[in-house]
Design an enzyme around this catalytic site. Structure first.
Site: not given
Ligand code: NDP
Length: 242
Positions: A8, A11, A60, A140, A153, A155
């Protein structure tokens, strides 16, 4: 030539990471899924820094695609190996669990968590053989404390945090470090639908962060300077309590 792969990298945070690694002298392999134009822009920026890089598109979350892309890269570079891996690619598809569709659960888990296995497993053996490697996983705040509307997200990112700690213990003796960086709210495409004016009131530093502020921590973890740090999660979130 020293090689670094950023998933990724086309950007947002990934692009800033690519540029930081390029400045450190790495030949940067910029992965992306579909945004070829942005990826080419990242590559131009790398070249403008006087560094080198290349594009390597793959999804991915797709194990076969990852395997194929990385084995054909290895065939083309029999002398080289990827010394720095930044598992950065990620998506969010928020919904309260009560309304969450199975595909929203599956896609977020496979892109954010499955990808950790797919990419890391393909590269870890070479790092162990060379007794040198740096793996940095982008997690995160959501994976540390859980956020409502993000059960999928949270998890996935929580899973990557646990995997970071487990892998760090498996490979420490071989000179490979594994760490995670946990951004809070960072100004990128991923957060452009959020109300920054309102959310910034929750943040002690009273603003969203920039991709460069995350990239500088990744660069440190990828460098020699972090040689005795492994299995850690470093928050970059403007002082939000985690
Ligand atoms: P962006 O949405 O700006 O960029 C996402 C990047 O990931 C793009 O390069 C995109 O490429 C790539 N990508 C997405 N899905 C895939 C896939 N299946 N295979 C390969 N590449 C893929 O995100 P950010 O820069 O904001 O986020 C980067 C990371 O940081 C993510 O893991 C995110 O979860 C995490 N993060 C971000 C926060 C923020 O506030 N922005 C906060 C906390 C964590 P393409 O365009 O080709 O799809």
């Amino acid at each position: 030539m020293k090689y670094a792969l950023v998933t990724g990298g086309s950007r947002g945070i990934g692009r800033a990471v690519c540029l930081s690694l390029a400045r450190m002298g790495y030949h940067v392999i910029v992965n992306y899924r579909s945004g070829k134009e942005s990826a080419e822009e990242t590559l131009n920026m790398i070249n403008n820094e006087g560094s080198s890089g290349e594009l390597l598109p793959f999804d991915v979350s797709n194990r076969e695609e990852v395997k194929q892309a990385l084995s054909s890269w290895k065939e083309k570079h029999p002398e080289g190996y990827i010394e720095v891996l930044v598992n950065n690619a990620g998506i969010r598809q928020d919904a309260l669990l009560v309304w969450m569709k199975p595909e929203e659960w599956d896609k977020v888990i496979s892109t954010n968590l499955g990808s950790f296995y797919n990419v890391t497993q393909a590269l870890i053996q070479d790092m162990l053989i060379k007794k040198c490697g740096r793996i940095v996983n982008m997690v995160s705040l959501s994976g540390l404390k859980g956020l409502p509307g993000q059960a999928n997200y949270s998890a996935a990112k929580g899973g990557v945090i646990a995997a970071t700690k487990a892998l760090a213990q498996e490979v420490g003796r071989k000179g490979v470090t594994v760490n995670a960086v946990a951004p809070g709210y960072i100004r990128t495409d991923m957060t452009k639908d959020l109300d920054e004016k309102q959310l910034k009131n929750l943040i002690p530093m009273n603003r969203f962060g920039t991709p460069e502020e995350v990239a500088s921590v990744v660069a440190f973890l990828a460098s020699e300077k972090s040689s005795y740090i492994s299995g850690q999660v470093i928050s970059v979130n403007g002082g939000l309590y985690t």
